[in-house]
Write a protein that holds these residues in place. Structure first.
Motif, PDB file in Angstrom:
ATOM      1  N   PRO A  28     100.514  35.070 -90.079  1.00 23.10           N
ATOM      2  CA  PRO A  28     101.701  35.584 -88.937  1.00 23.10           C
ATOM      3  C   PRO A  28     102.349  35.312 -87.971  1.00 23.10           C
ATOM      4  CG  PRO A  28      99.315  36.429 -88.157  1.00 23.10           C
ATOM      5  CD  PRO A  28      99.015  35.409 -89.770  1.00 23.10           C
ATOM      6  N   HIS A  29     101.571  33.533 -87.891  1.00 22.39           N
ATOM      7  CA  HIS A  29     102.803  32.834 -86.992  1.00 22.39           C
ATOM      8  C   HIS A  29     103.339  31.445 -88.217  1.00 22.39           C
ATOM      9  CE1 HIS A  29      99.852  34.843 -84.556  1.00 22.39           C
ATOM     10  NE2 HIS A  29      98.052  34.166 -85.373  1.00 22.39           N
ATOM     11  N   ARG A  30     102.648  31.594 -88.871  1.00 23.43           N
ATOM     12  CA  ARG A  30     103.241  30.614 -89.770  1.00 23.43           C
ATOM     13  C   ARG A  30     104.579  30.553 -91.259  1.00 23.43           C
ATOM     14  NH1 ARG A  30      98.682  28.694 -87.862  1.00 23.43           N
ATOM     15  NH2 ARG A  30      98.249  27.169 -86.691  1.00 23.43           N
ATOM     16  N   GLY A  31     104.008  32.152 -91.408  1.00 22.64           N
ATOM     17  CA  GLY A  31     104.432  32.482 -92.419  1.00 22.64           C
ATOM     18  C   GLY A  31     103.295  31.756 -93.993  1.00 22.64           C
ATOM     19  N   VAL A  32     103.036  31.437 -93.570  1.00 20.52           N
ATOM     20  CA  VAL A  32     102.001  30.879 -94.985  1.00 20.52           C
ATOM     21  C   VAL A  32     101.027  31.300 -96.082  1.00 20.52           C
ATOM     22  CG1 VAL A  32     100.429  29.018 -95.739  1.00 20.52           C
ATOM     23  CG2 VAL A  32     101.905  28.544 -93.560  1.00 20.52           C
ATOM     24  N   VAL A  33     101.190  31.892 -96.537  1.00 22.42           N
ATOM     25  CA  VAL A  33     100.348  32.418 -97.723  1.00 22.42           C
ATOM     26  C   VAL A  33      99.318  31.565 -98.503  1.00 22.42           C
ATOM     27  CG1 VAL A  33     100.703  34.659 -99.482  1.00 22.42           C
ATOM     28  CG2 VAL A  33     102.692  33.521 -97.984  1.00 22.42           C
ATOM     29  N   TYR A  34      98.131  32.577 -97.969  1.00 23.43           N
ATOM     30  CA  TYR A  34      97.459  31.437 -98.891  1.00 23.43           C
ATOM     31  C   TYR A  34      96.716  33.007 -99.794  1.00 23.43           C
ATOM     32  CZ  TYR A  34      96.677  29.160 -94.816  1.00 23.43           C
ATOM     33  OH  TYR A  34      97.218  28.444 -93.773  1.00 23.43           O
ATOM     34  N   GLU A  35      96.528  32.083-101.027  1.00 24.02           N
ATOM     35  CA  GLU A  35      95.987  32.758-102.412  1.00 24.02           C
ATOM     36  C   GLU A  35      94.885  32.363-103.145  1.00 24.02           C
ATOM     37  OE1 GLU A  35      99.604  33.251-105.294  1.00 24.02           O
ATOM     38  OE2 GLU A  35      99.993  30.887-103.446  1.00 24.02           O
ATOM     39  N   PRO A  48     109.994  30.971 -93.951  1.00 23.42           N
ATOM     40  CA  PRO A  48     108.726  31.693 -93.711  1.00 23.42           C
ATOM     41  C   PRO A  48     108.644  32.984 -92.464  1.00 23.42           C
ATOM     42  CG  PRO A  48     109.957  29.554 -91.977  1.00 23.42           C
ATOM     43  CD  PRO A  48     110.331  29.975 -93.510  1.00 23.42           C
ATOM     44  N   ARG A  49     109.621  33.387 -92.048  1.00 23.60           N
ATOM     45  CA  ARG A  49     109.783  34.242 -91.008  1.00 23.60           C
ATOM     46  C   ARG A  49     109.994  35.575 -91.701  1.00 23.60           C
ATOM     47  NH1 ARG A  49     115.521  33.804 -87.536  1.00 23.60           N
ATOM     48  NH2 ARG A  49     116.199  32.543 -89.191  1.00 23.60           N
ATOM     49  N   GLY A  50     109.570  35.766 -93.089  1.00 20.43           N
ATOM     50  CA  GLY A  50     109.133  36.405 -93.421  1.00 20.43           C
ATOM     51  C   GLY A  50     110.344  37.867 -93.641  1.00 20.43           C
ATOM     52  N   GLY A  51     110.098  39.202 -93.790  1.00 22.48           N
ATOM     53  CA  GLY A  51     111.282  39.994 -94.620  1.00 22.48           C
ATOM     54  C   GLY A  51     111.530  40.356 -96.040  1.00 22.48           C
ATOM     55  N   LEU A  52     110.972  42.037 -96.272  1.00 19.21           N
ATOM     56  CA  LEU A  52     111.052  41.972 -97.766  1.00 19.21           C
ATOM     57  C   LEU A  52     112.006  40.920 -98.984  1.00 19.21           C
ATOM     58  CD1 LEU A  52     110.640  43.743 -99.714  1.00 19.21           C
ATOM     59  CD2 LEU A  52     112.613  45.104 -99.652  1.00 19.21           C
TER      60      LEU A  52
END
Length: 464
Positions: free
Chosen positions: A225-232, A252-256
């Motif tokens: 939630p801090h960096r916007g990185v997605v781990y998979e 990285p700030r996200g959003g739909l």
């Protein structure tokens, strides 16, 4: 999720014993510092020694729970969807709960349907990726009293939707656990992608594959939630086994819809460790973990795990499944490893912690019946943080099927047992649990029975 062959050693015996004893009075059967798993959780309470007490047989033959707890069936495979779009699909799998208006809850539920699915996800215009895909998601809306207000298709035409994960901006990322290409099994499009689902209004998200996040046998995701990185995680079924990935989004700030903007996919390399199964001691740490760009994220010719990552290679692991963010770290699960199936060593389940700030990987927990084969702690799968401050673990194996709780002090206790016997009295068989999650207020545990597809809401004295 559904491949439940027995684990090496005494797994079958342990499961038979659990079936007879009801897993009453169980205690810890794994090693490691459990307090590390709960870093950053707001709650500090614990159910205490022995959990919530022994499981009480359900007179309705659905779900056995501790005394004082009760369940309600929210949805069941084959029943009509309230939207009128068709029947409730089969193979209930990963799930998450989101806050809705007026204290209500949105549930988004995966359906791990292959081409042979008994009840496919109905195709709906605007929500269907490939008309020949039988998997997808359905969404339920509950009022503040837990009553079902709506149930509808959220995405359709996908395949083998196993797990996934929630995003910090309130959407669900559903993952296809397949690498089938167009022309395989009747599919008209390539599969093996992640799709974003808006739990409040699925038509806002549609059915758009997030292709930059890679095409492989996805299992679960967790978002920093801090960096916007997605781990998979990748649950590959054949050697070489899956990889642990990170996706660096361009937004990285996200959003739909932000993940549609693209990004860079990388795979984890632990120097000197080609297979995580060889690491057996809890507390083992690896500094300076490396991240290597994936040569071809679309796997146009070669599956990612088989691609050339240079002379140093890449790090593999069998049965990479659950994945979640806690505190400042990401945790991921290797459900088991079997040398007979190609792993370098055997284990009954591991939980790893990766600290992105320090670039450090630590083996936090090792599951297994090392002290007593009658004890639980084998093949962990879906995992969620509980409001009590502990964990809830869906165990993925043979025989009796349970949701186990793990206290902050490290004790294991049986929280639920599937009472729906799919076999006979002489040779009973039960479907596994999946998708355990809690309501935003922590007052209700939601969990799926994979077969027959059933979604339960469990309430009771969680504070006890």
């Amino acid at each position: 999720m559904s491949d439940t062959a027995s684990v090496p050693g005494s797994s079958a015996t342990r499961r038979q014993i659990l079936a007879r004893t009801g897993a009453l009075g169980v205690s810890v059967a794994f090693a490691g510092n459990l307090t590390e798993l709960f870093a950053g959780t707001a709650a500090a309470q614990d159910p205490g020694r022995g959990g919530y007490g022994p499981l009480v047989p359900d007179p309705r033959g659905l779900l056995d729970l501790p005394r004082g707890f009760r369940h309600r069936v929210l949805s069941r495979e084959g029943d009509p969807l309230r939207s009128g779009e068709g029947p409730v699909p089969s193979n209930h799998d990963g799930m998450a709960a989101f806050a809705a208006r007026d204290g209500g809850v949105h549930l988004v539920r995966n359906h791990e349907n292959r081409v042979t699915a008994a009840v496919p996800v109905p195709t709906v215009p605007g929500l269907t990726y490939d008309p020949q895909g039988k998997g997808g998601c359905t969404a339920l809306t509950l009022d503040r009293h837990g009553r079902v207000l709506a149930e509808r298709v959220a995405v359709a035409g996908t395949a083998v939707n196993c797990a996934g994960g929630p995003t910090p901006w309130g959407t669900w990322l559903t993952c296809e656990e397949t690498e089938d290409r167009a022309g395989t099994n009747g599919y008209t499009k390539d599969h093996g992608f992640v799709f974003e689902v808006d739990p409040a209004d699925p038509r806002r998200s549609g059915a758009v594959p997030l292709t930059a996040m890679g095409r492989f046998q996805h299992e679960a995701i967790a978002v920093d939630p801090h960096r916007g990185v997605v781990y998979e995680t990748e649950d590959a079924f054949q050697r070489p086994f899956g990889l642990f990935y990170r996706f660096l989004p361009d937004r990285p700030r996200g959003g739909l819809g932000s993940l549609r903007a693209g990004g860079r996919l990388q795979a984890m390399r632990v120097p000197g460790v080609p297979d995580l199964s060889t690491i057996q001691e809890t507390g083992a740490r690896f500094e300076r973990v490396e991240w290597v760009d994936v040569p071809d994220p679309q796997a146009a010719r070669t599956p990612i795990r088989l691609q050339d990552f240079g002379p140093k290679g890449i790090t593999h692991a069998q049965k990479l499944e659950g994945c979640y963010w806690g505190g400042a770290c990401v945790y991921f699960v290797s459900s088991f490893a079997r040398s007979a199936e190609g792993s370098a060593a055997d284990h009954y389940g591991q939980i790893w912690r990766y600290d992105p700030a320090a670039r450090r990987l630590t083996l936090v927990v090792v599951f297994g019946p090392g002290t007593d084969v009658r004890l639980p702690g084998e093949s962990p799968d879906n995992i969620c943080l509980a409001p009590s401050g502990g964990l809830m673990v869906c165990e993925d194996g043979n025989g009796a099927q349970h949701v186990f709780g793990v206290t902050r002090g490290g004790e294991v206790y049986a929280m639920a047992r599937n009472a729906q016997n799919l076999g006979s009295p002489e040779e009973p068989e039960w479907g596994e649990f999946a998708g355990v999650t809690f309501s935003p207020d922590g007052g209700t545990m939601y969990v799926n029975c994979y077969t027959p597809g059933t979604t339960f809401a469990v309430t009771g004295p969680w504070h006890r």
